[in-house]
Design a protein around this motif. Structure first.
Motif, PDB file in Angstrom:
ATOM      1  N   ARG A 170      32.435 -20.029  20.935  1.00  8.56           N
ATOM      2  CA  ARG A 170      31.103 -19.913  20.339  1.00  8.56           C
ATOM      3  C   ARG A 170      31.074 -20.480  18.928  1.00  8.56           C
ATOM      4  O   ARG A 170      31.882 -20.132  18.097  1.00  8.56           O
ATOM      5  N   ARG A 171      30.158 -21.393  18.711  1.00  6.87           N
ATOM      6  CA  ARG A 171      29.916 -21.964  17.391  1.00  6.87           C
ATOM      7  C   ARG A 171      28.424 -22.165  17.270  1.00  6.87           C
ATOM      8  O   ARG A 171      27.713 -22.297  18.258  1.00  6.87           O
ATOM      9  N   THR A 172      27.931 -22.227  16.045  1.00  6.98           N
ATOM     10  CA  THR A 172      26.536 -22.586  15.825  1.00  6.98           C
ATOM     11  C   THR A 172      26.417 -24.093  15.981  1.00  6.98           C
ATOM     12  O   THR A 172      27.151 -24.840  15.320  1.00  6.98           O
ATOM     13  N   ARG A 174      24.154 -27.617  15.859  1.00  2.00           N
ATOM     14  CA  ARG A 174      22.956 -28.245  15.272  1.00  2.00           C
ATOM     15  C   ARG A 174      22.798 -29.681  15.757  1.00  2.00           C
ATOM     16  O   ARG A 174      21.918 -30.394  15.293  1.00  2.00           O
ATOM     17  N   GLN A 266      13.794 -27.336   9.208  1.00  2.00           N
ATOM     18  CA  GLN A 266      15.172 -27.629   9.643  1.00  2.00           C
ATOM     19  C   GLN A 266      15.130 -28.615  10.811  1.00  2.00           C
ATOM     20  O   GLN A 266      14.725 -28.262  11.924  1.00  2.00           O
ATOM     21  N   TRP A 268      17.386 -30.036  12.679  1.00  2.00           N
ATOM     22  CA  TRP A 268      18.198 -29.817  13.874  1.00  2.00           C
ATOM     23  C   TRP A 268      17.468 -28.994  14.926  1.00  2.00           C
ATOM     24  O   TRP A 268      17.679 -29.179  16.128  1.00  2.00           O
ATOM     25  N   GLN A 322      21.007 -20.090  15.637  1.00  2.00           N
ATOM     26  CA  GLN A 322      20.101 -19.029  15.221  1.00  2.00           C
ATOM     27  C   GLN A 322      19.672 -19.339  13.803  1.00  2.00           C
ATOM     28  O   GLN A 322      20.377 -20.026  13.074  1.00  2.00           O
ATOM     29  N   THR A 323      18.508 -18.847  13.442  1.00  2.00           N
ATOM     30  CA  THR A 323      18.054 -19.057  12.068  1.00  2.00           C
ATOM     31  C   THR A 323      17.266 -17.854  11.560  1.00  2.00           C
ATOM     32  O   THR A 323      16.477 -17.258  12.294  1.00  2.00           O
ATOM     33  N   GLY A 324      17.536 -17.554  10.291  1.00  2.00           N
ATOM     34  CA  GLY A 324      16.748 -16.533   9.619  1.00  2.00           C
ATOM     35  C   GLY A 324      15.629 -17.176   8.808  1.00  2.00           C
ATOM     36  O   GLY A 324      14.782 -16.492   8.239  1.00  2.00           O
ATOM     37  N   ALA A 325      15.639 -18.514   8.763  1.00  2.00           N
ATOM     38  CA  ALA A 325      14.637 -19.232   7.973  1.00  2.00           C
ATOM     39  C   ALA A 325      13.570 -19.774   8.916  1.00  2.00           C
ATOM     40  O   ALA A 325      13.809 -20.737   9.645  1.00  2.00           O
ATOM     41  N   TYR A 346      13.507 -12.773  14.375  1.00  2.00           N
ATOM     42  CA  TYR A 346      14.713 -13.604  14.468  1.00  2.00           C
ATOM     43  C   TYR A 346      14.392 -14.762  15.402  1.00  2.00           C
ATOM     44  O   TYR A 346      13.637 -14.592  16.368  1.00  2.00           O
TER      45      TYR A 346
HETATM   46  C1  LIG Z   1      21.346 -14.194  10.799  1.00  2.00           C
HETATM   47  C2  LIG Z   1      21.764 -15.643  10.732  1.00  2.00           C
HETATM   48  C3  LIG Z   1      20.918 -16.566  10.170  1.00  2.00           C
HETATM   49  C4  LIG Z   1      21.266 -17.909  10.123  1.00  2.00           C
HETATM   50  N1  LIG Z   1      20.380 -18.798   9.613  1.00  2.00           N
HETATM   51  C5  LIG Z   1      20.672 -20.111   9.645  1.00  2.00           C
HETATM   52  C6  LIG Z   1      19.732 -21.076   9.210  1.00  2.00           C
HETATM   53  O1  LIG Z   1      18.639 -20.756   8.771  1.00  2.00           O
HETATM   54  N2  LIG Z   1      20.050 -22.396   9.312  1.00  2.00           N
HETATM   55  C7  LIG Z   1      21.256 -22.797   9.805  1.00  2.00           C
HETATM   56  O2  LIG Z   1      21.491 -24.012   9.861  1.00  2.00           O
HETATM   57  N3  LIG Z   1      22.180 -21.913  10.211  1.00  2.00           N
HETATM   58  C8  LIG Z   1      21.918 -20.584  10.169  1.00  2.00           C
HETATM   59  N4  LIG Z   1      22.828 -19.682  10.627  1.00  2.00           N
HETATM   60  C9  LIG Z   1      24.117 -20.160  11.151  1.00  2.00           C
HETATM   61  C10 LIG Z   1      25.257 -19.945  10.152  1.00  2.00           C
HETATM   62  O3  LIG Z   1      25.187 -20.898   9.140  1.00  2.00           O
HETATM   63  C11 LIG Z   1      26.586 -20.016  10.916  1.00  2.00           C
HETATM   64  O4  LIG Z   1      26.652 -18.893  11.770  1.00  2.00           O
HETATM   65  C12 LIG Z   1      27.779 -20.040   9.975  1.00  2.00           C
HETATM   66  O5  LIG Z   1      27.836 -21.264   9.312  1.00  2.00           O
HETATM   67  C13 LIG Z   1      29.083 -19.808  10.700  1.00  2.00           C
HETATM   68  O6  LIG Z   1      29.296 -20.778  11.692  1.00  2.00           O
HETATM   69  P1  LIG Z   1      29.531 -20.367  13.222  1.00  2.00           P
HETATM   70  O7  LIG Z   1      28.277 -19.666  13.715  1.00  2.00           O
HETATM   71  O8  LIG Z   1      29.782 -21.627  13.951  1.00  2.00           O
HETATM   72  O9  LIG Z   1      30.686 -19.408  13.261  1.00  2.00           O
HETATM   73  C14 LIG Z   1      22.514 -18.339  10.662  1.00  2.00           C
HETATM   74  C15 LIG Z   1      23.369 -17.399  11.218  1.00  2.00           C
HETATM   75  C16 LIG Z   1      22.995 -16.072  11.285  1.00  2.00           C
HETATM   76  C17 LIG Z   1      23.926 -15.074  11.931  1.00  2.00           C
END
Ligand SMILES: Cc1cc2nc3c(=O)[nH]c(=O)nc-3n(C[C@H](O)[C@H](O)[C@H](O)COP(=O)(O)O)c2cc1C
Length: 386
Positions: A170-172, A174, A266, A268, A322-325, A346
């Motif tokens: 699992r990774r975030t 974009r 954003q 992405w 995921q994004t909080g923005a 969320y």
């Molecule tokens: C509550 C939450 C809000 C986040 N908001 C953003 C965001 O607005 N934009 C973004 O590019 N990434 C966002 N992220 C992703 C984080 O940047 C990312 O989880 C972090 O860099 C760690 O990388 P990983 O998820 O691959 O472990 C968010 C993650 C979480 C949990």
């Protein structure tokens, strides 16, 4: 003795009375609004006589009485008291987020302690004394019976990937390919994360459980879908009806630019195949749990759903984000939410990940670590001297 106004203080009107609410030590106290004027004379350390001079239209006796009441409430702090020192510390640590975040945090600390805790409830959440008649209870599921609906396939995409592999993969993401996500995969994500797993008897009627934990099993979070690139599904905004396993149309049409716009610019986000908005139907939680701390539980619940979403999407070969923005008002409008009792918390998204991987930051090197204090005793040094 000199006093200063607590830096951690919020004033508001409740039921027509003016309330001075110092946190975390003070007591919310209903006072005459002139209390605000008295408090304003205590910006810096001041004695009652000095304050009386600044408050010419009030008698010294009135000021002295007000000081006694405001000190008792915790809105004025005595010089050199432990409360004054703690107040300064909180003010320093929370300055970027005050007063909004610090007030929510401290005003809801320990509020379980004032409530009767039910020992029957699985997670010991404080209950409302007066549960409404079952007929008055908010429905367990949000539904839009008159909306055009798209039943989702009952066949499920495979979720057999080993846990060890999924949790580490699992990774975030974009960066996404332009490949559409199949309806079967989308349906599997939605039913696995948001669908009911089973139904329980709460003592006040049935509740349902999901694959994620949820405070009190109230399931106040509804899932709305922004579909951009899903096979066989017209782009648009939908509500996921977990009872039916269907999508209910909220608004036709969705473009890449619109997704970028609702996700606060954003770029992405516009490349994801779909997004999911978690929206709280507050009444479903507040009808039973009356303390304001339960709002924090709603946020925690959203985090749990977000993680299950990320793991499920990963197991299905998708790249989750995921994004909080995001633009709360715009998202509410697009999903047809009133943004009053039903409000977004969320935003999640997913798509097919780019074959180049999730465009991660480079790994940390010896040089990076040299600039990073890893422990309290360690100070960062110049590169090469680790
Ligand atoms: C509550 C939450 C809000 C986040 N908001 C953003 C965001 O607005 N934009 C973004 O590019 N990434 C966002 N992220 C992703 C984080 O940047 C990312 O989880 C972090 O860099 C760690 O990388 P990983 O998820 O691959 O472990 C968010 C993650 C979480 C949990």
């Amino acid at each position: 003795m000199r006093y200063r106004r607590s830096r951690c203080l919020t004033c508001y009107w409740r039921d027509g009375t003016f309330v001075v609410h110092p946190y975390p030590h003070g007591t919310p106290t209903s006072l005459h609004p002139v209390a605000a004027e008295v408090l304003s004379a205590f910006e810096e350390w001041t004695g009652p006589a000095g304050a009386a001079k600044a408050l010419e239209h009030l008698t010294p006796e009135t000021v002295e009485e007000a000081v006694a009441v405001l000190t008792e409430a915790g809105a004025l702090l005595a010089e050199d008291s432990p409360e004054a020192h703690h107040d300064e510390e909180i003010d320093r640590h929370w300055s970027a987020w005050a007063p909004e975040a610090s007030f929510l945090h401290y005003a809801t600390q320990n509020d379980y302690l004032d409530s009767e805790i039910s020992t029957q409830d699985p997670d010991l959440m404080p209950e409302s004394d007066l549960m409404p008649d079952p007929a008055q209870m908010p429905p367990l599921f949000t539904t839009y019976p008159d909306a055009p609906r798209h039943p989702l396939p009952r066949s499920r995409a495979g979720l057999r990937a080993p846990y060890e592999q999924v949790v580490h993969a699992r990774r975030t993401h974009r960066d996404f390919t332009r490949d559409a996500v199949s309806l079967e995969t989308l349906g599997t994500v939605l039913s696995t994360v948001f669908g009911p797993v089973d139904f329980i008897d709460s003592g006040h009627g049935a509740l349902y459980r999901r694959t994620s934990p949820a405070g009190g099993s109230r399931q106040e979070l509804d899932a709305y879908l922004g579909a951009l690139n899903v096979t066989g599904l017209a782009p648009g905004w939908y509500h996921y009806n977990g009872l039916e396993h269907s999508l209910e149309l909220r608004r036709e049409g969705l473009t890449r630019d619109e997704v970028v716009d609702v996700c606060a610019g954003q770029e992405w986000a516009g490349d994801a195949a779909f997004m999911v908005v978690l929206a709280a139907r507050l009444e479903r939680m507040s009808v039973k749990y009356r303390t304001p701390r339960c709002y924090r539980v709603c946020l925690l619940n959203a985090g749990h759903l977000g993680q299950t979403f990320a793991l499920t999407a990963t197991a299905l070969g998708l790249g989750p984000s995921q994004t909080g923005a995001f633009n709360d008002g715009l998202i509410a409008e697009r999903c047809g939410l009133d943004n009053a009792g039903h409000t977004p918390l969320y935003v999640l998204a997913a798509g097919h990940p780019s074959p180049d991987g999730p465009n991660e930051p480079p790994p940390a090197t010896l040089t990076t670590f040299a600039h990073t204090p890893l422990r309290a005793s360690q100070t960062a040094t110049s590169p090469g001297s680790v």
